[in-house]
Design an enzyme around this catalytic site. Structure first.
Site, PDB file in Angstrom:
ATOM      1  N   HIS A 124       5.046  57.599  -4.399  1.00 15.95           N
ATOM      2  CA  HIS A 124       6.157  56.922  -4.990  1.00 15.95           C
ATOM      3  C   HIS A 124       6.631  57.562  -5.618  1.00 15.95           C
ATOM      4  O   HIS A 124       8.182  56.876  -5.806  1.00 15.95           O
ATOM      5  CB  HIS A 124       5.196  54.721  -5.017  1.00 15.95           C
ATOM      6  CG  HIS A 124       6.135  54.228  -3.850  1.00 15.95           C
ATOM      7  ND1 HIS A 124       6.269  53.591  -3.583  1.00 15.95           N
ATOM      8  CD2 HIS A 124       7.689  55.094  -3.410  1.00 15.95           C
ATOM      9  CE1 HIS A 124       7.321  53.394  -3.163  1.00 15.95           C
ATOM     10  NE2 HIS A 124       8.233  54.250  -2.311  1.00 15.95           N
ATOM     11  N   ASP A 183       5.916  47.561  -0.340  1.00 14.94           N
ATOM     12  CA  ASP A 183       5.424  47.889  -1.392  1.00 14.94           C
ATOM     13  C   ASP A 183       4.189  46.801  -1.684  1.00 14.94           C
ATOM     14  O   ASP A 183       4.728  45.613  -1.261  1.00 14.94           O
ATOM     15  CB  ASP A 183       4.938  48.400  -2.244  1.00 14.94           C
ATOM     16  CG  ASP A 183       5.098  49.506  -2.491  1.00 14.94           C
ATOM     17  OD1 ASP A 183       3.951  49.071  -2.916  1.00 14.94           O
ATOM     18  OD2 ASP A 183       5.463  50.198  -3.392  1.00 14.94           O
ATOM     19  N   HIS A 189       3.338  46.314  -4.286  1.00 13.94           N
ATOM     20  CA  HIS A 189       4.236  47.194  -5.920  1.00 13.94           C
ATOM     21  C   HIS A 189       5.581  46.238  -5.803  1.00 13.94           C
ATOM     22  O   HIS A 189       5.763  47.339  -4.948  1.00 13.94           O
ATOM     23  CB  HIS A 189       2.752  47.818  -7.020  1.00 13.94           C
ATOM     24  CG  HIS A 189       1.866  48.583  -6.275  1.00 13.94           C
ATOM     25  ND1 HIS A 189       1.206  48.172  -5.710  1.00 13.94           N
ATOM     26  CD2 HIS A 189       0.310  47.379  -7.031  1.00 13.94           C
ATOM     27  CE1 HIS A 189      -0.189  48.469  -5.580  1.00 13.94           C
ATOM     28  NE2 HIS A 189      -0.691  47.652  -6.437  1.00 13.94           N
ATOM     29  N   ASP A 191       6.905  48.255  -9.027  1.00  7.49           N
ATOM     30  CA  ASP A 191       7.120  49.852  -8.796  1.00  7.49           C
ATOM     31  C   ASP A 191       8.618  49.477  -9.960  1.00  7.49           C
ATOM     32  O   ASP A 191       9.810  50.184  -9.678  1.00  7.49           O
ATOM     33  CB  ASP A 191       7.820  50.656  -7.727  1.00  7.49           C
ATOM     34  CG  ASP A 191       6.722  51.381  -7.115  1.00  7.49           C
ATOM     35  OD1 ASP A 191       5.125  50.759  -7.559  1.00  7.49           O
ATOM     36  OD2 ASP A 191       6.408  51.614  -6.323  1.00  7.49           O
ATOM     37  N   HIS A 193       4.478  56.747 -10.277  1.00  9.33           N
ATOM     38  CA  HIS A 193       4.708  56.255  -8.941  1.00  9.33           C
ATOM     39  C   HIS A 193       5.024  54.766  -9.268  1.00  9.33           C
ATOM     40  O   HIS A 193       5.148  53.820  -8.628  1.00  9.33           O
ATOM     41  CB  HIS A 193       3.657  55.991  -8.165  1.00  9.33           C
ATOM     42  CG  HIS A 193       2.153  55.557  -8.460  1.00  9.33           C
ATOM     43  ND1 HIS A 193       0.912  55.609  -8.018  1.00  9.33           N
ATOM     44  CD2 HIS A 193       1.755  55.327  -9.712  1.00  9.33           C
ATOM     45  CE1 HIS A 193      -0.199  54.850  -8.157  1.00  9.33           C
ATOM     46  NE2 HIS A 193       0.337  54.521  -9.806  1.00  9.33           N
ATOM     47  N   ASP A 205       5.335  51.775   1.493  1.00  3.09           N
ATOM     48  CA  ASP A 205       4.425  52.356   0.849  1.00  3.09           C
ATOM     49  C   ASP A 205       3.146  51.742   1.912  1.00  3.09           C
ATOM     50  O   ASP A 205       3.150  50.853   1.572  1.00  3.09           O
ATOM     51  CB  ASP A 205       4.473  51.492  -0.575  1.00  3.09           C
ATOM     52  CG  ASP A 205       3.474  52.453  -1.805  1.00  3.09           C
ATOM     53  OD1 ASP A 205       2.334  52.712  -0.691  1.00  3.09           O
ATOM     54  OD2 ASP A 205       3.335  52.436  -2.703  1.00  3.09           O
ATOM     55  N   ASP A 246       0.821  51.474   1.105  1.00  6.00           N
ATOM     56  CA  ASP A 246      -0.678  50.025   0.316  1.00  6.00           C
ATOM     57  C   ASP A 246       0.372  48.994   0.858  1.00  6.00           C
ATOM     58  O   ASP A 246      -0.091  47.749   0.824  1.00  6.00           O
ATOM     59  CB  ASP A 246      -0.641  50.051  -0.924  1.00  6.00           C
ATOM     60  CG  ASP A 246       0.614  50.221  -2.331  1.00  6.00           C
ATOM     61  OD1 ASP A 246       1.157  49.383  -1.504  1.00  6.00           O
ATOM     62  OD2 ASP A 246       0.262  51.030  -3.239  1.00  6.00           O
ATOM     63  N   GLU A 269       2.052  57.474  -0.063  1.00  6.45           N
ATOM     64  CA  GLU A 269       1.228  57.523  -0.686  1.00  6.45           C
ATOM     65  C   GLU A 269       0.137  57.816  -0.097  1.00  6.45           C
ATOM     66  O   GLU A 269      -1.544  56.557  -0.446  1.00  6.45           O
ATOM     67  CB  GLU A 269       1.046  56.015  -1.106  1.00  6.45           C
ATOM     68  CG  GLU A 269       1.833  55.682  -2.418  1.00  6.45           C
ATOM     69  CD  GLU A 269       1.454  56.751  -4.004  1.00  6.45           C
ATOM     70  OE1 GLU A 269       0.049  56.891  -3.924  1.00  6.45           O
ATOM     71  OE2 GLU A 269       1.978  56.205  -4.650  1.00  6.45           O
TER      72      GLU A 269
END
Length: 392
Positions: free
Chosen positions: A176, A199, A201, A203, A216, A316, A318, A361
């Site tokens: 990312h 995402d 997260h 970031d 990332h 992302d 994830d 990712e």
């Protein structure tokens, strides 16, 4: 399972190059083929494996109101960004080719797009050149900043060029950290861009707040107004202060981004979200009101009063629950389910405002063949949903 990882959080490029050469001798298609044989067997015997699922590639019935900012005939520019230095695992650099191997280009054509495959950016050449440089200037606050920064500068220029030609950038990661380049290139042409960040997260870290130094986790933080004002002092990131035409690099205002699916947010990022009143929908919100209401509120935040605003979406993998997408580096339980993940993509596409996307990712080294194939197939499906694939 033998997972290739960097021996230290910041792998020396020479060791990384050795791993690259080793990977070139390993056939990911062979790894996939083992699971493919099993899936074919399941299909012949009426099993419930992935091989029994056929994903129809049909364009939306009414395509005219979608992608209204894109020049006709609609052309997608596929840009591979095989970056792996923004996080501790090798393998994300295989993402672009794996998606192509699953017939991404053909699928985009089948749903009504002209496609220009710009191939992968040559990050290997950066690795080779940086081997000759003194690595002592690297900072643990922004690990591998030289190659990440210079690679993202290449990506920013490519994205900017394609947008100026009226095309739709489809950026294939890579980790990312590539979003530093994607966002920078977009902001040069569309400073009023609205961003949807899907995402687990946020970031939102900067070199000063990150505990790991992994880049990332920094793309939004490095490009948001009021954060990381000295990021250009880190090797490789100098261009984030002044763009190639001599102007200051435009930055993203806090009210121009919406998060979807957060469930692993560090304390420093939480403070930034609260202090800047950034619109963020966590998995609690998805559970509480449903993905339909979440997307309604997300698009309203970006488009109410600004109906002509373009939107970029960064996905992302994830964000999706690891039961569905195991081949990624920072898995967190309790993510988006299959239909919610697609609903996000479909809803943003139907808004008509979408102008660019990226997916990041995917890492086939972090699961077995079946898990890797499942993750790549999900990534392909999300991309085609973003590009206008329709159920009816």
């Amino acid at each position: 399972m033998n997972v290739l990882t960097r021996q230290t959080p910041a792998l020396k490029l020479s060791k990384c190059m050795i791993l690259r050469e080793a990977q070139k001798t390993f056939s990911w298609s062979r790894l996939f083929s083992t699971s493919s044989l099993q899936l074919a067997t399941e299909k012949c015997h009426g099993g419930a494996g992935i091989g029994n699922v056929h994903d129809q590639m049909l364009p939306a019935t009414d395509f005219s109101g979608m992608f209204k900012h894109i020049k006709r005939p609609k052309t997608a520019s596929v840009i591979g960004a095989p970056m792996t230095h923004g996080q501790p695992f090798v393998g994300t650099d295989h993402g672009p080719q794996l998606l192509r191997d699953e017939n991404l280009i053909q699928h985009l054509s089948s749903i009504g797009w002209r496609v220009r495959d710009k191939a992968d950016l040559n990050f290997d050449s950066l690795s080779n050149s940086l081997l000759m440089e003194n690595e002592s200037t690297e900072s643990p606050k922004a690990r591998n900043s030289k190659i990440v920064g210079k690679g993202c500068s290449m990506l920013a220029d490519s994205v900017e060029t394609e947008i100026l030609k009226g095309r739709f950038p489809v950026v294939l990661g890579g980790d990312h950290s590539i979003a530093i380049g994607t966002l920078a290139g977009i902001l040069r042409v569309r400073p009023n861009i609205g961003v949807i960040w899907v995402d687990a997260h946020a970031d939102l870290h900067t070199p000063e707040t990150s505990e790991s130094g992994n880049m990332h986790g920094m793309p939004v933080g490095l490009l948001m107004e009021g954060l990381a004002n000295d990021c250009h002092s880190f090797p490789g990131l100098e261009w984030l202060h002044t763009s190639p035409n001599g102007k200051l690099q435009p930055r993203l205002s806090p009210d121009s981004i919406v998060y979807i699916g957060l469930r692993d947010v560090d304390a420093a990022e939480r403070d930034i979200i609260r202090q800047n009143n950034i619109k963020a929908f966590t998995m609690h919100d998805v559970d509480n009101v449903g993905i339909g209401k979440v997307m309604e509120m997300a698009l309203a935040h970006l488009l109410d009063g600004k109906p002509d605003r373009p939107i970029h979406l960064s996905y992302d993998i994830d964000a999706v629950d690891p039961m569905l997408a195991p081949a990624t580096g920072t898995t967190v339980r309790g993510g988006l389910n299959y239909r919610d993940a697609h609903f996000v993509a479909e809803t943003v596409a139907m808004s008509g405002a979408l102008t660019s996307i990226e997916i990041v990712e995917l890492n086939p080294t972090l699961s077995d063949g079946r898990g890797s194939r499942k993750t790549v197939e999900l990534g392909l499906g999300l991309l085609t949903s973003l590009m206008g694939k329709s159920i009816i």
